[in-house]
Motif scaffolding. Structure first.
Motif, PDB file in Angstrom:
ATOM      1  N   LEU B 200       0.839  -1.208   0.000  1.00 17.51           N
ATOM      2  CA  LEU B 200       0.000   0.000   0.000  1.00 17.51           C
ATOM      3  C   LEU B 200       0.873   1.257   0.000  1.00 17.51           C
ATOM      4  CD1 LEU B 200      -2.829  -1.154   2.401  1.00 17.51           C
ATOM      5  CD2 LEU B 200      -3.234   0.011   0.220  1.00 17.51           C
ATOM      6  N   LYS B 204       0.798   3.998  -3.007  1.00 17.55           N
ATOM      7  CA  LYS B 204       0.480   5.406  -2.731  1.00 17.55           C
ATOM      8  C   LYS B 204       1.641   6.306  -3.139  1.00 17.55           C
ATOM      9  CE  LYS B 204      -1.013   4.330   1.512  1.00 17.55           C
ATOM     10  NZ  LYS B 204      -1.536   4.446   2.883  1.00 17.55           N
ATOM     11  N   LEU B 207       1.412   6.958  -7.084  1.00 17.62           N
ATOM     12  CA  LEU B 207       0.164   7.435  -7.710  1.00 17.62           C
ATOM     13  C   LEU B 207       0.374   8.736  -8.489  1.00 17.62           C
ATOM     14  CD1 LEU B 207      -2.673   6.703  -5.098  1.00 17.62           C
ATOM     15  CD2 LEU B 207      -2.212   5.523  -7.253  1.00 17.62           C
ATOM     16  N   PHE B 315      -8.234   6.201   1.245  1.00 17.50           N
ATOM     17  CA  PHE B 315      -8.831   5.909  -0.062  1.00 17.50           C
ATOM     18  C   PHE B 315      -9.945   6.910  -0.375  1.00 17.50           C
ATOM     19  CE2 PHE B 315     -12.009   3.588  -2.623  1.00 17.50           C
ATOM     20  CZ  PHE B 315     -11.225   3.161  -3.683  1.00 17.50           C
ATOM     21  N   HIS B 329      -8.045   2.907  -9.700  1.00 15.90           N
ATOM     22  CA  HIS B 329      -7.976   2.675  -8.258  1.00 15.90           C
ATOM     23  C   HIS B 329      -8.533   1.328  -7.819  1.00 15.90           C
ATOM     24  CE1 HIS B 329      -6.128   6.427  -7.498  1.00 15.90           C
ATOM     25  NE2 HIS B 329      -7.144   7.155  -7.931  1.00 15.90           N
ATOM     26  N   TYR B 332      -5.697  -0.073  -5.844  1.00 14.48           N
ATOM     27  CA  TYR B 332      -5.658   0.426  -4.469  1.00 14.48           C
ATOM     28  C   TYR B 332      -6.696  -0.320  -3.620  1.00 14.48           C
ATOM     29  CZ  TYR B 332      -5.066   4.358  -1.078  1.00 14.48           C
ATOM     30  OH  TYR B 332      -4.790   5.141   0.002  1.00 14.48           O
TER      31      TYR B 332
END
Lengths: 181, 475
Positions: B200, B204, B207, B315, B329, B332
């Motif tokens: 994660l 992130k 992105l 999120f 996404h 994600y």
């Protein structure tokens, strides 16, 4: 994970047969694997599975040598071939992968380089629900014998020359030459 | 006299799909279509089979998510039996389902999508795969393999084997949980959580590099559908259906999954064997919706586990208000769901009820129609059977997760094609981006058409006269 594939007297051998047991001869690799499991007690781990998937790379990396067993179409004899860790054309997918792809993954991720063979067993009939054909059944017996000869307690270096004969139906000369080297 | 019908050659059974992009006379993209060109027909050939065989048969639809089919099928069979399964079996099925969610999402993120995310959309295609990723980032590749293996291990320890286990049965499961299996799984969960949190952070952190893709990868308003619990928490095994719109306004809540026929229609397009479901009250094609991780997170009020809820707050902050609309996404959302799965498996294993020996309700068929609905990794999965007085299947309908997303995938590739395709040649980076839109949904074409296979891809560029100007293939 340590590298190298030569220390097969210490690290165990993995025999991996795969196929779909609902589709006739497609199961032949698994049947052969189970036959080997019933026969061999030393330094051998046996897995019979539906399909090869990426996480098997981790298991393969923990072994000194790996023997893959699978159905082989359009063949009349059992074929034994040495495998190298080379990516194949299915590197873009993940639903099922090939043995040399798994070896490449084991080498790249874990720096592990087990000695590996693929034993291809002739097949004839993939009918749903059908038992193994006579062709496949004969192939299982030959494949088990071939596999037995590749196992470390039988194929330790002193007896490797037995495979040197050009008359051997199981190992092509190139395979033996590679192993001798 | 018995007849044998031979179809020879059998073609297009390896999960093949095709994308066509249509240009007008000025060379601008006017349309794009995602064709799934395979067919097998499970719904038809299961007719006449005893209903209790359905979990084992339908699990064979797929080698990646057989557990999903086991779940939905077993639930449909429970409905035919008209039984409530024992609480331990309920928990054990949920653990198994989450084991699959973990392994399937790990495969999608690390194996299929991480090469794009970490090596770049324009990286050399010869190296833009898991082996290339392993060479550049071996620890990440190893983590992906570990997580995938852990999910598979949960399945094997509980159900006996990793692919196509027969442990989930009508009325419950085949055997109770052993203390050894419980402890082995529990022991591994902390490492899974560490790996997932690392992934994660990694995602992130990159992105910002994908602003263009985020804005053009199926980034549009739609409905979102999925199961939630009674209190609106994330749910994958049971619960009721919830539908929200792009503003996260509630369109329908606590909808009985057994009334899916009133909610979902299935359109058929001539260019694909993949059906096109739509939300009936809004008609076709206006009622298009998305399912899967992105939809589930847009739908739920909370995950219901602490670490996943913490990530869910991040999120939600991707957008100022409303639902997260970009299909980019999905990646994600997938990682947050893995985190949730790990936490929830731990909770379920620590629940004393799960270790009970009573794991199966015994009964014969008590009604002629049964419906089972669960959440597969890719979205809502529906199995619906009818049987005769002898318990033989007379009719079956399967609505598969990937199918729900069909319209969204088609619109998504059109949006990406309009952004990235220029002129009459398909450049590699454009090809990869159009593919990557599809990859966001992690489609399982073998499931969605109930056929066998992988996702080979053919992309064609067609001019206003219908001539193929360029073609790229990945076999």
């Amino acid at each position: 994970m340590s590298s190298g594939g030569t220390d097969y007297t210490v690290r165990p051998t993995l025999v991996l047969g795969w196929g779909n047991e609902w589709r006739g001869d497609d199961a032949v690799g698994r049947v052969a694997a189970r036959a080997i499991a019933a026969e061999c007690r030393t330094q051998v781990e046996v897995a019979d599975i539906h399909q090869l998937t990426p996480e098997w790379a981790c298991t393969i990396a923990a072994h000194g040598r790996v023997i893959f067993l699978d159905a082989l179409r359009q063949a009349t004899e059992v074929q034994v071939s040495r495998l190298t860790a080379s990516p194949t054309d299915n590197a873009h997918t993940a639903h099922r992968v090939a043995p040399d792809y798994l070896l490449a993954l084991a080498a790249t991720c874990y720096n592990a380089h087990p000695v590996a063979w693929l034993i291809g067993i002739p097949v004839q009939d993939f009918t749903m629900g059908a038992p193994l054909s006579s062709v496949a059944q004969r192939g299982v017996a030959v494949a088990v014998a071939a596999c037995r000869r590749l196992l470390p307690d039988v194929v330790a270096p002193p007896i490797v020359p037995e495979f040197a004969s050009d008359e051997s139906p199981l190992l092509p000369q190139s395979t033996f030459a590679e192993r001798s080297a | 006299m018995a007849k044998t019908i031979t179809i020879d050659p059998v073609t297009r059974i390896e999960g093949h799909s095709r994308i066509t992009i249509h240009l007008d006379e000025q060379g601008s993209v006017t349309d794009a279509q995602f064709h799934v060109t395979q067919f097998r027909g499970f719904e038809k050939f299961t007719e006449g089979r005893p209903f209790h065989e359905m979990p084992a048969i339908t699990a064979r639809i797929c080698g990646i998510c057989p557990i999903s089919h086991l779940m939905a099928s077993a639930k449909a069979c429970d409905d035919l039996l008209a039984v409530r399964i024992p609480p331990a079996a309920y928990n054990l099925r949920r653990i198994l389902n989450l084991g699959q969610l973990i392994q399937s999402h790990a495969l999608s993120f690390f194996h299929l999508s991480a090469p794009d995310l970490l090596l770049g959309m324009d990286a050399d295609p010869a190296k833009r795969h898991i082996l290339g990723l392993a060479a550049a980032h071996p620890e990440i590749a190893k983590n992906g393999i570990w997580l995938r293996m852990f999910g598979q291990q949960i399945i094997e320890w509980l159900a006996g084997k990793r692919v196509h286990p027969a442990w989930v049965v009508p009325g419950g499961v085949g055997s109770p949980l052993t203390a050894e299996t419980r402890d082995r799984i529990l022991e591994m969960i902390p490492q899974g959580i560490t790996i997932t949190q690392g992934a994660l952070d990694l995602l992130k952190g990159v992105l910002d590099q994908f602003a263009s893709e985020i804005s053009t990868f199926a980034n549009f308003p739609s409905l979102f559908m999925g199961l939630t619990t009674a209190d609106g928490s994330l749910e994958h095994y049971d619960g009721n259906l919830r539908i929200r719109d792009e503003n996260r306004d509630m369109v329908g809540d606590q909808l009985d999954p057994k009334s899916y026929n009133e909610l979902i229609g299935e359109a058929v397009e001539p260019y694909s064997y993949l059906k096109t479901p739509y939300y009936k009250p809004r008609g076709y094609p206006d009622g298009f919706y998305r399912v899967g991780p992105l939809a589930r997170l847009n739908n739920c009020d909370q995950c219901g586990t602490p670490l996943a809820d913490q990530e869910l707050r991040h999120f939600r902050a991707l957008v100022a208000e409303g639902a997260v609309l970009s299909s980019f996404h999905y990646h994600y959302a997938r990682l947050i769901e893995i985190l949730y799965g790990l936490e929830r498996v731990r909770d379920l294993l620590e629940d004393p009820v799960t270790s009970s020996d009573r794991v199966r309700a015994q009964a014969g068929p008590n009604q002629h129609e049964g419906i089972g609905v669960s959440e597969a990794p890719r979205g809502t999965l529906i199995h619906h059977y009818k049987i005769d007085k002898d318990g033989l299947i007379t009719w079956a309908n399967l609505i598969i997760a990937t199918g729900h997303n069909n319209m969204a995938m088609n619109r998504g590739i059109l949006q990406a094609a309009k952004e990235y395709v220029r002129g009459t040649e398909i450049k590699e980076g454009a090809l990869n981006r159009v593919e990557a839109v599809i990859r966001c949904y992690d489609p399982c074409l073998s499931c969605s058409t109930h056929a066998l296979g992988e996702m080979a891809l053919q992309l064609q560029l067609i001019n206003a006269a219908g001539e193929v100007l360029d073609e790229q293939r990945r076999d």
